[in-house]
Write a protein that holds these residues in place. Structure first.
Motif, PDB file in Angstrom:
ATOM      1  N   LYS A 276      -2.127   1.500   1.923  1.00  0.00           N
ATOM      2  CA  LYS A 276      -2.152   2.520   0.916  1.00  0.00           C
ATOM      3  C   LYS A 276      -0.743   2.755   0.742  1.00  0.00           C
ATOM      4  O   LYS A 276      -0.209   3.891   1.621  1.00  0.00           O
ATOM      5  CB  LYS A 276      -3.235   3.763   1.439  1.00  0.00           C
ATOM      6  CG  LYS A 276      -3.317   4.619   0.104  1.00  0.00           C
ATOM      7  CD  LYS A 276      -4.082   4.188  -0.930  1.00  0.00           C
ATOM      8  CE  LYS A 276      -4.504   5.420  -1.884  1.00  0.00           C
ATOM      9  NZ  LYS A 276      -5.003   4.775  -3.131  1.00  0.00           N
ATOM     10  N   ALA A 277      -0.440   2.600  -0.406  1.00  0.00           N
ATOM     11  CA  ALA A 277       0.887   2.945  -0.896  1.00  0.00           C
ATOM     12  C   ALA A 277       1.328   4.443  -0.997  1.00  0.00           C
ATOM     13  O   ALA A 277       0.393   5.152  -1.661  1.00  0.00           O
ATOM     14  CB  ALA A 277       1.471   2.159  -2.103  1.00  0.00           C
ATOM     15  N   ASP A 278       2.371   4.779  -0.345  1.00  0.00           N
ATOM     16  CA  ASP A 278       2.887   6.472  -0.557  1.00  0.00           C
ATOM     17  C   ASP A 278       1.809   7.390  -0.468  1.00  0.00           C
ATOM     18  O   ASP A 278       1.793   8.824  -0.975  1.00  0.00           O
ATOM     19  CB  ASP A 278       3.208   6.468  -2.135  1.00  0.00           C
ATOM     20  CG  ASP A 278       4.396   5.410  -2.348  1.00  0.00           C
ATOM     21  OD1 ASP A 278       5.294   5.389  -1.693  1.00  0.00           O
ATOM     22  OD2 ASP A 278       4.342   4.912  -3.697  1.00  0.00           O
ATOM     23  N   GLU A 279       0.929   7.236   0.560  1.00  0.00           N
ATOM     24  CA  GLU A 279      -0.054   8.293   0.867  1.00  0.00           C
ATOM     25  C   GLU A 279      -0.304   8.225   2.572  1.00  0.00           C
ATOM     26  O   GLU A 279      -0.476   7.129   3.178  1.00  0.00           O
ATOM     27  CB  GLU A 279      -1.466   7.912   0.164  1.00  0.00           C
ATOM     28  CG  GLU A 279      -2.222   9.089   0.281  1.00  0.00           C
ATOM     29  CD  GLU A 279      -3.499   8.845  -0.677  1.00  0.00           C
ATOM     30  OE1 GLU A 279      -4.716   9.329  -0.204  1.00  0.00           O
ATOM     31  OE2 GLU A 279      -3.274   8.407  -1.782  1.00  0.00           O
ATOM     32  N   ALA A 280      -0.226   9.305   3.082  1.00  0.00           N
ATOM     33  CA  ALA A 280      -0.706   9.201   4.527  1.00  0.00           C
ATOM     34  C   ALA A 280      -2.476   9.618   4.514  1.00  0.00           C
ATOM     35  O   ALA A 280      -2.749  10.594   4.022  1.00  0.00           O
ATOM     36  CB  ALA A 280      -0.004  10.557   5.182  1.00  0.00           C
TER      37      ALA A 280
ATOM     38  N   PRO B 156      -8.901   0.935  -6.276  1.00  0.00           N
ATOM     39  CA  PRO B 156      -8.266   2.250  -6.072  1.00  0.00           C
ATOM     40  C   PRO B 156      -6.759   1.905  -6.130  1.00  0.00           C
ATOM     41  O   PRO B 156      -6.122   0.798  -5.794  1.00  0.00           O
ATOM     42  CB  PRO B 156      -8.357   2.695  -4.688  1.00  0.00           C
ATOM     43  CG  PRO B 156      -9.702   2.301  -4.231  1.00  0.00           C
ATOM     44  CD  PRO B 156      -9.922   0.733  -4.866  1.00  0.00           C
ATOM     45  N   PRO B 157      -5.994   2.372  -6.861  1.00  0.00           N
ATOM     46  CA  PRO B 157      -4.480   2.228  -7.092  1.00  0.00           C
ATOM     47  C   PRO B 157      -3.576   2.182  -5.854  1.00  0.00           C
ATOM     48  O   PRO B 157      -3.911   3.014  -4.863  1.00  0.00           O
ATOM     49  CB  PRO B 157      -3.897   3.176  -8.280  1.00  0.00           C
ATOM     50  CG  PRO B 157      -4.751   4.591  -7.982  1.00  0.00           C
ATOM     51  CD  PRO B 157      -6.246   3.800  -7.572  1.00  0.00           C
ATOM     52  N   GLY B 158      -2.597   1.401  -5.760  1.00  0.00           N
ATOM     53  CA  GLY B 158      -1.723   1.268  -4.509  1.00  0.00           C
ATOM     54  C   GLY B 158      -2.430   0.931  -3.322  1.00  0.00           C
ATOM     55  O   GLY B 158      -2.006   1.090  -2.230  1.00  0.00           O
ATOM     56  N   THR B 159      -3.239  -0.078  -3.375  1.00  0.00           N
ATOM     57  CA  THR B 159      -4.202  -0.391  -2.163  1.00  0.00           C
ATOM     58  C   THR B 159      -4.072  -1.607  -1.938  1.00  0.00           C
ATOM     59  O   THR B 159      -4.180  -2.742  -3.003  1.00  0.00           O
ATOM     60  CB  THR B 159      -5.674   0.103  -2.534  1.00  0.00           C
ATOM     61  OG1 THR B 159      -5.703   1.427  -2.630  1.00  0.00           O
ATOM     62  CG2 THR B 159      -6.462  -0.201  -1.337  1.00  0.00           C
ATOM     63  N   LEU B 160      -3.959  -2.269  -0.638  1.00  0.00           N
ATOM     64  CA  LEU B 160      -4.248  -3.721  -0.241  1.00  0.00           C
ATOM     65  C   LEU B 160      -5.373  -3.675   0.802  1.00  0.00           C
ATOM     66  O   LEU B 160      -5.393  -2.699   1.738  1.00  0.00           O
ATOM     67  CB  LEU B 160      -2.627  -4.243   0.375  1.00  0.00           C
ATOM     68  CG  LEU B 160      -3.111  -5.436   1.114  1.00  0.00           C
ATOM     69  CD1 LEU B 160      -3.066  -6.684   0.043  1.00  0.00           C
ATOM     70  CD2 LEU B 160      -1.774  -5.877   1.953  1.00  0.00           C
TER      71      LEU B 160
ATOM     72  N   ASP C 256     -14.147  -8.615  -0.452  1.00  0.00           N
ATOM     73  CA  ASP C 256     -13.185  -9.281   0.460  1.00  0.00           C
ATOM     74  C   ASP C 256     -11.640  -8.843   0.437  1.00  0.00           C
ATOM     75  O   ASP C 256     -10.800  -9.125   1.389  1.00  0.00           O
ATOM     76  CB  ASP C 256     -13.339 -10.615   0.445  1.00  0.00           C
ATOM     77  CG  ASP C 256     -14.902 -10.999   0.894  1.00  0.00           C
ATOM     78  OD1 ASP C 256     -15.547 -10.209   1.692  1.00  0.00           O
ATOM     79  OD2 ASP C 256     -15.559 -12.025   0.263  1.00  0.00           O
ATOM     80  N   TYR C 257     -11.418  -8.755  -0.745  1.00  0.00           N
ATOM     81  CA  TYR C 257      -9.989  -8.450  -1.158  1.00  0.00           C
ATOM     82  C   TYR C 257      -9.798  -7.683  -2.233  1.00  0.00           C
ATOM     83  O   TYR C 257     -10.191  -7.751  -3.366  1.00  0.00           O
ATOM     84  CB  TYR C 257      -9.368 -10.012  -1.365  1.00  0.00           C
ATOM     85  CG  TYR C 257      -7.880  -9.876  -1.774  1.00  0.00           C
ATOM     86  CD1 TYR C 257      -7.521  -9.941  -3.194  1.00  0.00           C
ATOM     87  CD2 TYR C 257      -6.732 -10.137  -0.941  1.00  0.00           C
ATOM     88  CE1 TYR C 257      -6.269 -10.181  -3.336  1.00  0.00           C
ATOM     89  CE2 TYR C 257      -5.469  -9.981  -1.049  1.00  0.00           C
ATOM     90  CZ  TYR C 257      -5.121 -10.138  -2.718  1.00  0.00           C
ATOM     91  OH  TYR C 257      -3.955 -10.044  -2.946  1.00  0.00           O
ATOM     92  N   VAL C 258      -8.587  -6.837  -2.173  1.00  0.00           N
ATOM     93  CA  VAL C 258      -8.183  -5.989  -3.095  1.00  0.00           C
ATOM     94  C   VAL C 258      -6.545  -5.798  -3.136  1.00  0.00           C
ATOM     95  O   VAL C 258      -6.053  -5.699  -1.919  1.00  0.00           O
ATOM     96  CB  VAL C 258      -8.760  -4.444  -3.096  1.00  0.00           C
ATOM     97  CG1 VAL C 258      -7.945  -3.631  -3.988  1.00  0.00           C
ATOM     98  CG2 VAL C 258     -10.142  -4.536  -3.406  1.00  0.00           C
ATOM     99  N   ASN C 259      -5.925  -5.876  -4.079  1.00  0.00           N
ATOM    100  CA  ASN C 259      -4.424  -5.714  -4.291  1.00  0.00           C
ATOM    101  C   ASN C 259      -4.157  -4.998  -5.531  1.00  0.00           C
ATOM    102  O   ASN C 259      -3.996  -5.628  -6.478  1.00  0.00           O
ATOM    103  CB  ASN C 259      -3.622  -6.868  -3.962  1.00  0.00           C
ATOM    104  CG  ASN C 259      -2.186  -6.715  -3.520  1.00  0.00           C
ATOM    105  OD1 ASN C 259      -1.796  -5.572  -3.777  1.00  0.00           O
ATOM    106  ND2 ASN C 259      -1.888  -7.811  -2.969  1.00  0.00           N
ATOM    107  N   THR C 260      -3.804  -3.867  -5.439  1.00  0.00           N
ATOM    108  CA  THR C 260      -3.229  -2.778  -6.601  1.00  0.00           C
ATOM    109  C   THR C 260      -2.074  -2.380  -6.393  1.00  0.00           C
ATOM    110  O   THR C 260      -1.558  -1.620  -7.102  1.00  0.00           O
ATOM    111  CB  THR C 260      -4.384  -1.810  -6.975  1.00  0.00           C
ATOM    112  OG1 THR C 260      -4.639  -1.114  -5.799  1.00  0.00           O
ATOM    113  CG2 THR C 260      -5.744  -2.538  -7.573  1.00  0.00           C
ATOM    114  N   VAL C 261      -1.367  -2.799  -5.446  1.00  0.00           N
ATOM    115  CA  VAL C 261       0.213  -2.282  -4.966  1.00  0.00           C
ATOM    116  C   VAL C 261       1.004  -3.220  -6.202  1.00  0.00           C
ATOM    117  O   VAL C 261       0.897  -4.330  -6.141  1.00  0.00           O
ATOM    118  CB  VAL C 261       0.629  -2.722  -3.576  1.00  0.00           C
ATOM    119  CG1 VAL C 261       1.865  -2.478  -3.270  1.00  0.00           C
ATOM    120  CG2 VAL C 261      -0.425  -2.327  -2.469  1.00  0.00           C
ATOM    121  N   PRO C 262       1.571  -2.317  -6.720  1.00  0.00           N
ATOM    122  CA  PRO C 262       2.737  -2.682  -7.557  1.00  0.00           C
ATOM    123  C   PRO C 262       3.544  -4.134  -7.236  1.00  0.00           C
ATOM    124  O   PRO C 262       4.017  -3.904  -5.953  1.00  0.00           O
ATOM    125  CB  PRO C 262       3.772  -1.582  -8.086  1.00  0.00           C
ATOM    126  CG  PRO C 262       2.742  -0.354  -7.923  1.00  0.00           C
ATOM    127  CD  PRO C 262       2.086  -0.592  -6.499  1.00  0.00           C
TER     128      PRO C 262
END
Length: 314
Positions: free
Chosen positions: A283-287, A51-55, A306-312
């Motif tokens: 989650k970036a920019d989202e409540a 998912p975008p903007g996700t760590l 185990d790991y995701v990072n799609t944060v710009p």
């Protein structure tokens, strides 16, 4: 509560491989979590996609010197300075053992120790290096220690989860704290959980709230920073909200630390204090609601991720 603490940190990044994330994407778009949260054995290969903007990280590493730890934007602090007992930060306190209570099977284990003297003290902190997290939702499943793992009780220990600016000297300094003090400190008795929103590190300018409750064990800590407001939650219950100037003003990194305010007694032998982290999520920019955070985390675990990072990147 709390002390200015940082020195500048280096940045590390790399590209990684891609396992399937269909169930995770379903969870993040409002679908239910995977049927079995334990799922298959987690993959050793992390993924940069999802998912975008996700760590998201379950801390499946072999040790402080594991190249993947740095590649995923983490480092174990070894520099000088505070808070607590200055110049006692060491990599020896960070490990990544298996734990049957961890949803992902492994934990970030933070162990600090002291014999009551500065030379016999070791503090530990694991910190992000990406300098790219700003508004949105921060969450972590954390195990606080109410008593020392070994030795006499009574130390003024602080167990923390917080996003923070890369430098104390920044004109846009930002810091959002969860600080658990099982024995209190700074002249106040424990147990206590402090939530602190900072505007400036030096001289200190901050607002705070204290929850006086014994919290040994596992808890989900959440910080939502959106629309000019910061809200702190514990296990889905809102604790404190700050606004006005006490909100993030620049990009930050996530930190976990276990440290001593002071050394109140000597002559009783060594003692050790443990803190554990099961997973961390941003989650970036989202409540994101607590229920949806858990749903997303369940989806990652169900997919063996185990790991995701799609944060710009910064």
């Amino acid at each position: 509560m709390s002390q200015p603490r940082r020195t500048p940190r280096r940045r590390v990044w790399t590209a990684l491989t891609l396992p399937a994330l269909l169930s995770v994407l379903a969870a993040c778009s409002g679908g239910g979590p995977a049927d079995d949260a334990s799922g298959p054995a987690p993959s050793a290969s992390p993924t940069p996609s999802g998912p975008p903007g996700t760590l998201f990280d379950t801390f499946r590493y072999t040790g402080a010197d594991d190249p993947s730890l740095a590649a995923h934007g983490w480092e174990v602090r070894t520099d000088g300075g505070g808070p607590g007992i200055k110049d006692t930060w060491a990599t020896t306190g960070a490990s990544f053992p298996t734990d049957p209570a961890a949803q992902g099977g492994t934990v970030l284990h933070l162990r600090s120790s002291t014999d009551g003297t500065p030379q016999g003290t070791s503090q530990v902190e694991v910190q992000g290096t990406g300098k790219n997290l700003f508004t949105g939702t921060y969450a972590a499943r954390v195990h606080f220690g109410d008593k020392p793992a070994s030795g006499r009780n009574g130390d003024h220990v602080v167990q923390t989860f917080f996003p923070i600016s890369p430098s104390d000297a920044s004109d846009a300094y930002s810091e959002l704290d969860f600080e658990y003090l099982p024995n209190g400190g700074w002249g106040s008795a424990g147990p206590r959980l402090d939530n602190v929103s900072w505007y400036r590190a030096d001289p200190p300018d901050r607002v705070s709230h204290t929850t006086r409750q014994r919290l040994g064990g596992w808890h989900v800590l959440m910080i939502t920073a959106m629309n000019g407001k910061v809200t702190y939650s514990l296990d889905g219950k809102e604790l404190f909200t700050s606004s006005g100037k006490y909100v993030p003003r620049e990009k930050m990194d996530i930190h976990f630390s276990n440290w001593f305010i002071d050394l109140p007694f000597t002559g009783s032998g060594p003692r050790t204090w443990d803190m554990k982290v099961d997973w961390v999520y941003h989650k970036a920019d989202e409540a994101v609601s607590p229920a949806d955070v858990q749903k997303t985390v369940d989806g990652f675990h169900g997919a063996g991720t185990d790991y995701v990072n799609t944060v710009p990147k910064a």
